[in-house]
Design a protein around this motif. Sequence first.
Motif, mmCIF file in Angstrom:
data_model
loop_
_atom_site.group_PDB
_atom_site.id
_atom_site.type_symbol
_atom_site.label_atom_id
_atom_site.label_comp_id
_atom_site.label_asym_id
_atom_site.label_seq_id
_atom_site.Cartn_x
_atom_site.Cartn_y
_atom_site.Cartn_z
ATOM 1 N N LEU A 42 9.797 -1.790 -4.454
ATOM 2 C CA LEU A 42 8.652 -1.685 -5.357
ATOM 3 C C LEU A 42 8.031 -3.060 -5.593
ATOM 4 O O LEU A 42 6.817 -3.217 -5.558
ATOM 5 C CB LEU A 42 9.056 -1.047 -6.689
ATOM 6 N N LYS A 43 8.873 -4.047 -5.770
ATOM 7 C CA LYS A 43 8.390 -5.419 -5.968
ATOM 8 C C LYS A 43 7.634 -5.893 -4.723
ATOM 9 O O LYS A 43 6.572 -6.520 -4.819
ATOM 10 C CB LYS A 43 9.594 -6.331 -6.244
ATOM 11 N N GLU A 44 8.160 -5.554 -3.556
ATOM 12 C CA GLU A 44 7.526 -5.897 -2.281
ATOM 13 C C GLU A 44 6.155 -5.208 -2.162
ATOM 14 O O GLU A 44 5.167 -5.830 -1.772
ATOM 15 C CB GLU A 44 8.459 -5.439 -1.154
ATOM 16 N N LEU A 45 6.114 -3.929 -2.499
ATOM 17 C CA LEU A 45 4.868 -3.157 -2.461
ATOM 18 C C LEU A 45 3.819 -3.771 -3.385
ATOM 19 O O LEU A 45 2.666 -3.986 -2.988
ATOM 20 C CB LEU A 45 5.140 -1.702 -2.852
ATOM 21 N N LEU A 46 4.210 -4.079 -4.610
ATOM 22 C CA LEU A 46 3.263 -4.631 -5.579
ATOM 23 C C LEU A 46 2.786 -6.027 -5.187
ATOM 24 O O LEU A 46 1.616 -6.365 -5.383
ATOM 25 C CB LEU A 46 3.870 -4.632 -6.982
ATOM 26 N N ALA A 47 3.657 -6.823 -4.599
ATOM 27 C CA ALA A 47 3.263 -8.159 -4.131
ATOM 28 C C ALA A 47 2.221 -8.040 -3.017
ATOM 29 O O ALA A 47 1.222 -8.774 -3.008
ATOM 30 C CB ALA A 47 4.480 -8.936 -3.650
ATOM 31 N N SER A 48 2.430 -7.104 -2.095
ATOM 32 C CA SER A 48 1.462 -6.884 -1.015
ATOM 33 C C SER A 48 0.154 -6.326 -1.564
ATOM 34 O O SER A 48 -0.930 -6.684 -1.098
ATOM 35 C CB SER A 48 2.037 -5.923 0.032
ATOM 36 N N ALA A 49 0.252 -5.440 -2.547
ATOM 37 C CA ALA A 49 -0.944 -4.850 -3.148
ATOM 38 C C ALA A 49 -1.795 -5.908 -3.839
ATOM 39 O O ALA A 49 -3.026 -5.870 -3.757
ATOM 40 C CB ALA A 49 -0.542 -3.759 -4.143
ATOM 41 N N LYS A 50 -1.149 -6.856 -4.493
ATOM 42 C CA LYS A 50 -1.883 -7.916 -5.196
ATOM 43 C C LYS A 50 -2.709 -8.759 -4.225
ATOM 44 O O LYS A 50 -3.749 -9.303 -4.592
ATOM 45 C CB LYS A 50 -0.925 -8.805 -5.979
ATOM 46 N N LYS A 51 -2.267 -8.864 -2.976
ATOM 47 C CA LYS A 51 -3.007 -9.607 -1.958
ATOM 48 C C LYS A 51 -4.286 -8.869 -1.551
ATOM 49 O O LYS A 51 -5.254 -9.487 -1.121
ATOM 50 C CB LYS A 51 -2.145 -9.856 -0.730
ATOM 51 N N ILE A 52 -4.275 -7.537 -1.693
ATOM 52 C CA ILE A 52 -5.421 -6.712 -1.339
ATOM 53 C C ILE A 52 -6.409 -6.621 -2.503
ATOM 54 O O ILE A 52 -7.615 -6.603 -2.317
ATOM 55 C CB ILE A 52 -4.961 -5.284 -0.944
ATOM 56 N N MET A 53 -5.882 -6.582 -3.705
ATOM 57 C CA MET A 53 -6.663 -6.315 -4.902
ATOM 58 C C MET A 53 -7.587 -7.460 -5.315
ATOM 59 O O MET A 53 -7.288 -8.615 -5.062
ATOM 60 C CB MET A 53 -5.726 -6.024 -6.087
ATOM 61 N N ASP A 54 -8.651 -7.094 -5.981
ATOM 62 C CA ASP A 54 -9.471 -8.041 -6.727
ATOM 63 C C ASP A 54 -8.984 -7.897 -8.167
ATOM 64 O O ASP A 54 -9.267 -6.892 -8.828
ATOM 65 C CB ASP A 54 -10.947 -7.672 -6.611
ATOM 66 N N MET A 55 -8.225 -8.844 -8.648
ATOM 67 C CA MET A 55 -7.558 -8.737 -9.947
ATOM 68 C C MET A 55 -8.536 -8.648 -11.121
ATOM 69 O O MET A 55 -8.144 -8.283 -12.216
ATOM 70 C CB MET A 55 -6.597 -9.912 -10.142
ATOM 71 N N GLU A 56 -9.795 -8.939 -10.879
ATOM 72 C CA GLU A 56 -10.804 -8.858 -11.934
ATOM 73 C C GLU A 56 -11.264 -7.427 -12.191
ATOM 74 O O GLU A 56 -11.716 -7.109 -13.284
ATOM 75 C CB GLU A 56 -12.018 -9.720 -11.572
ATOM 76 N N CYS A 57 -11.161 -6.549 -11.171
ATOM 77 C CA CYS A 57 -11.694 -5.197 -11.359
ATOM 78 C C CYS A 57 -10.802 -4.065 -10.838
ATOM 79 O O CYS A 57 -11.056 -2.905 -11.146
ATOM 80 C CB CYS A 57 -13.087 -5.092 -10.748
ATOM 81 N N ASP A 58 -9.771 -4.352 -10.052
ATOM 82 C CA ASP A 58 -8.882 -3.321 -9.517
ATOM 83 C C ASP A 58 -7.640 -3.176 -10.386
ATOM 84 O O ASP A 58 -7.283 -4.104 -11.120
ATOM 85 C CB ASP A 58 -8.441 -3.675 -8.086
ATOM 86 N N SER A 59 -6.976 -2.032 -10.272
ATOM 87 C CA SER A 59 -5.739 -1.843 -11.036
ATOM 88 C C SER A 59 -4.780 -0.895 -10.333
ATOM 89 O O SER A 59 -5.177 -0.069 -9.513
ATOM 90 C CB SER A 59 -6.052 -1.296 -12.434
ATOM 91 N N ILE A 60 -3.512 -1.051 -10.694
ATOM 92 C CA ILE A 60 -2.434 -0.151 -10.262
ATOM 93 C C ILE A 60 -1.644 0.194 -11.516
ATOM 94 O O ILE A 60 -1.358 -0.676 -12.341
ATOM 95 C CB ILE A 60 -1.498 -0.834 -9.239
ATOM 96 N N ILE A 61 -1.294 1.459 -11.632
ATOM 97 C CA ILE A 61 -0.412 1.899 -12.713
ATOM 98 C C ILE A 61 0.818 2.521 -12.061
ATOM 99 O O ILE A 61 0.691 3.350 -11.157
ATOM 100 C CB ILE A 61 -1.098 2.937 -13.625
ATOM 101 N N VAL A 62 2.010 2.125 -12.504
ATOM 102 C CA VAL A 62 3.260 2.656 -11.973
ATOM 103 C C VAL A 62 4.029 3.319 -13.114
ATOM 104 O O VAL A 62 4.340 2.676 -14.111
ATOM 105 C CB VAL A 62 4.132 1.545 -11.338
ATOM 106 N N PHE A 63 4.294 4.609 -12.955
ATOM 107 C CA PHE A 63 5.127 5.356 -13.895
ATOM 108 C C PHE A 63 6.517 5.427 -13.282
ATOM 109 O O PHE A 63 6.670 5.858 -12.143
ATOM 110 C CB PHE A 63 4.582 6.771 -14.101
ATOM 111 N N LYS A 64 7.535 5.002 -14.028
ATOM 112 C CA LYS A 64 8.895 4.933 -13.492
ATOM 113 C C LYS A 64 9.818 5.915 -14.208
ATOM 114 O O LYS A 64 9.704 6.125 -15.406
ATOM 115 C CB LYS A 64 9.471 3.529 -13.681
ATOM 116 N N SER A 65 10.760 6.459 -13.428
ATOM 117 C CA SER A 65 11.784 7.336 -13.974
ATOM 118 C C SER A 65 13.070 7.077 -13.193
ATOM 119 O O SER A 65 13.025 6.681 -12.032
ATOM 120 C CB SER A 65 11.360 8.800 -13.811
#
Length: 87
Positions: A42-65
């Motif tokens: 999950l940490k790997e996925l989010l790190a890669s996603a941050k490279k794709i994202m424009d942190m000013e306007c994009d978002s990811i929400i993760v619900f964990k169980s």
Amino acid sequence: MYVILVYDVGEKRVGKMLKLCRRYLHWIQNSVFEGEITPVKLKELLASAKKIMDMECDSIIVFKSREEKWLDKEVVGKERNELGNFL
């Protein structure tokens, strides 16, 4: 752990984000993924996603169980990507 990941990214980045998320989780609906994933993955996925994202306007929400069994899922209408059992 079991997660549901939802993203909202600009049109230009949707394809890259979709491709990335499909490597780690099951696609269930537009911009929505679910599945079992380790904390490290999950940490790997989010790190890669941050490279794709424009942190000013994009978002990811993760619900964990802890496990999928602790989550009730109800689909109303057509299920986009049915997860079947396969051997």
